[in-house]
Design a protein around this motif. Sequence first.
Motif, PDB file in Angstrom:
ATOM      1  N   ARG A 186       0.829  -1.201   0.000  1.00 38.14           N
ATOM      2  CA  ARG A 186       0.000   0.000   0.000  1.00 38.14           C
ATOM      3  C   ARG A 186       0.864   1.253   0.000  1.00 38.14           C
ATOM      4  O   ARG A 186       0.544   2.240  -0.667  1.00 38.14           O
ATOM      5  CB  ARG A 186      -0.940  -0.023   1.202  1.00 38.14           C
ATOM      6  CG  ARG A 186      -2.038  -1.060   1.066  1.00 38.14           C
ATOM      7  CD  ARG A 186      -2.802  -1.272   2.354  1.00 38.14           C
ATOM      8  NE  ARG A 186      -3.510  -0.073   2.777  1.00 38.14           N
ATOM      9  CZ  ARG A 186      -4.242   0.000   3.878  1.00 38.14           C
ATOM     10  NH1 ARG A 186      -4.346  -1.059   4.687  1.00 38.14           N
ATOM     11  NH2 ARG A 186      -4.871   1.115   4.193  1.00 38.14           N
ATOM     12  N   LEU A 187       1.958   1.223   0.733  1.00 37.58           N
ATOM     13  CA  LEU A 187       2.862   2.369   0.744  1.00 37.58           C
ATOM     14  C   LEU A 187       3.524   2.566  -0.614  1.00 37.58           C
ATOM     15  O   LEU A 187       3.845   3.697  -1.000  1.00 37.58           O
ATOM     16  CB  LEU A 187       3.927   2.173   1.823  1.00 37.58           C
ATOM     17  CG  LEU A 187       3.435   2.347   3.264  1.00 37.58           C
ATOM     18  CD1 LEU A 187       4.459   1.807   4.246  1.00 37.58           C
ATOM     19  CD2 LEU A 187       3.134   3.810   3.561  1.00 37.58           C
ATOM     20  N   ALA A 188       3.721   1.476  -1.334  1.00 41.40           N
ATOM     21  CA  ALA A 188       4.299   1.552  -2.676  1.00 41.40           C
ATOM     22  C   ALA A 188       3.239   1.807  -3.747  1.00 41.40           C
ATOM     23  O   ALA A 188       3.554   1.789  -4.938  1.00 41.40           O
ATOM     24  CB  ALA A 188       5.047   0.253  -2.990  1.00 41.40           C
ATOM     25  N   LEU A 189       1.991   2.036  -3.309  1.00 44.41           N
ATOM     26  CA  LEU A 189       0.861   2.267  -4.221  1.00 44.41           C
ATOM     27  C   LEU A 189       0.659   1.092  -5.174  1.00 44.41           C
ATOM     28  O   LEU A 189       0.336   1.272  -6.340  1.00 44.41           O
ATOM     29  CB  LEU A 189       1.056   3.571  -5.000  1.00 44.41           C
ATOM     30  CG  LEU A 189       1.152   4.842  -4.153  1.00 44.41           C
ATOM     31  CD1 LEU A 189       1.322   6.065  -5.047  1.00 44.41           C
ATOM     32  CD2 LEU A 189      -0.062   5.004  -3.262  1.00 44.41           C
ATOM     33  N   ARG A 190       0.847  -0.125  -4.666  1.00 42.31           N
ATOM     34  CA  ARG A 190       0.608  -1.331  -5.442  1.00 42.31           C
ATOM     35  C   ARG A 190      -0.548  -2.121  -4.832  1.00 42.31           C
ATOM     36  O   ARG A 190      -0.442  -3.317  -4.578  1.00 42.31           O
ATOM     37  CB  ARG A 190       1.875  -2.187  -5.507  1.00 42.31           C
ATOM     38  CG  ARG A 190       3.033  -1.559  -6.252  1.00 42.31           C
ATOM     39  CD  ARG A 190       2.623  -1.039  -7.635  1.00 42.31           C
ATOM     40  NE  ARG A 190       1.959  -2.018  -8.464  1.00 42.31           N
ATOM     41  CZ  ARG A 190       2.582  -2.779  -9.380  1.00 42.31           C
ATOM     42  NH1 ARG A 190       3.882  -2.652  -9.555  1.00 42.31           N
ATOM     43  NH2 ARG A 190       1.906  -3.625 -10.102  1.00 42.31           N
ATOM     44  N   MET A 191      -1.654  -1.427  -4.594  1.00 38.69           N
ATOM     45  CA  MET A 191      -2.822  -2.100  -4.055  1.00 38.69           C
ATOM     46  C   MET A 191      -3.398  -3.126  -5.024  1.00 38.69           C
ATOM     47  O   MET A 191      -4.115  -4.036  -4.636  1.00 38.69           O
ATOM     48  CB  MET A 191      -3.905  -1.082  -3.678  1.00 38.69           C
ATOM     49  CG  MET A 191      -3.595  -0.265  -2.431  1.00 38.69           C
ATOM     50  SD  MET A 191      -2.380   1.046  -2.712  1.00 38.69           S
ATOM     51  CE  MET A 191      -3.401   2.303  -3.478  1.00 38.69           C
TER      52      MET A 191
END
Length: 462
Positions: free
Chosen positions: A134-139
């Motif tokens: 989520r922090l890497a915007l890979r939801m």
Amino acid sequence: MTRLLKNSATLVVGRIALSAMRMIAALIVARLAGAEDFGAYVLLISLIALAEWLVDFGQTDMAVRDAARRAGRQVAVLAALARAKRVQGPAVALLLPLGLWLAGQDRAILLAGCAGSVAVLATAAMQPARAALRLALRMDRDIGAELAGVALMLPLLAIACLYRAPLSLLIGSFALARLAQALLVTHWAGPLKQAQGRFPITRLVHRALPLGCAGLLVLLYDALAPLLLAHLLDMRAVALYAAAARFIMPVLVAVQAVASAAFPLIARDWRRDPAAFARTQQGTLLLSVALAALMFAGIHGGAGFLMGLMGPDFVAGAPLLQLMAWTLLARAITTAMSPLIVVAGRQGRAMLLTMLSLAGQCAALFLLVPVMGVIGAAWACLLVELLLGTIAVSWIAQHVTGLTIDWRSVAALIGSAVVAALLVGASPLAGSLMGGAAAAAIVLAFMALSMPRWRHFAGGLA
């Protein structure tokens, strides 16, 4: 309105796909294993969901928030989350079968609870990796892993049901899905880096406590009816109620996605641009109720056909599904209006309403189920949702934000759905697939006649 629809569609795709696959899982168990085993399966899944929330308790969301605010502490926060899960995972995994044993459940349920504990451990193990994604915007990878796990579960579940495997193996297929999800999430997130400093676990736990309690109350609210039906009646009653709920939940997921998509807009405009705030909220409410009204009509008109999909043992639950469809209309309004309370910073009132709803539902179930049977559970949920959900939430939301909703359009949409349900119910099409399609078509025709009003709201949002 176009932007709202686009954002809603983006958010809902993954969850709707999961809901559809879980619906397939429910159909597999219901048709191949029978009503009794289906009731026990649903009850165990509900308990596992509670255990999975206990093992997380909002800490993953808080870890993501804290790590995003301070990039330099990201590794330390994720390390603290991992340490917390190493403690909570085994503790809650042990608590699940222990609780079933203390409740006096039989050996088959206890073994199934042990299989469910594996799922709880897998959920605990994957939380740091989910936070990292989520922090890497890979939801997309996060939800993709969950979809892959459920896709693995479906054939295993079907084989187990075909060979009349015990309940523990049915729950075991769910546990394998969680293990597969955990492996994929961990692989895609990569190994956690070594933290230079330490982020206190107690700080993470303390900050997540309000969110954890709120989530637990919501889960208990949804799981209370099956749990008490198992205590007050039998597994067949649980099966009928859970089968009907399977047709309601995907619609609620879609309505929640609409509210989630609109939340940043209403939060931004509440103080800054009251006119835009009012237009966005009115459009969100209308869109939510329109979706619920359309599905209400289809479900109410085709209830017999839908319950028949679950198997011959479930056809008798058609009146139950029709009654639960009314709750869908009420919850659509509650879901669309409740974010206003958060926007106004009155989360305490939202928490109080949830607690009152939980207590009210518990009391109503104990009063109505012994007298009316499983249909009493649906009445209990509907009455509590109307009084402590829809009416109370709508009044408080307007009061704390100073917003005045134009309820005429909402009433017109609900009225069209009720008329459609009554017309089809009095026709030879009642309960059939064609009946559901006809009822939905009537609501769509009403929406087409109201197109100028919809254009007005769409223009305001644009």
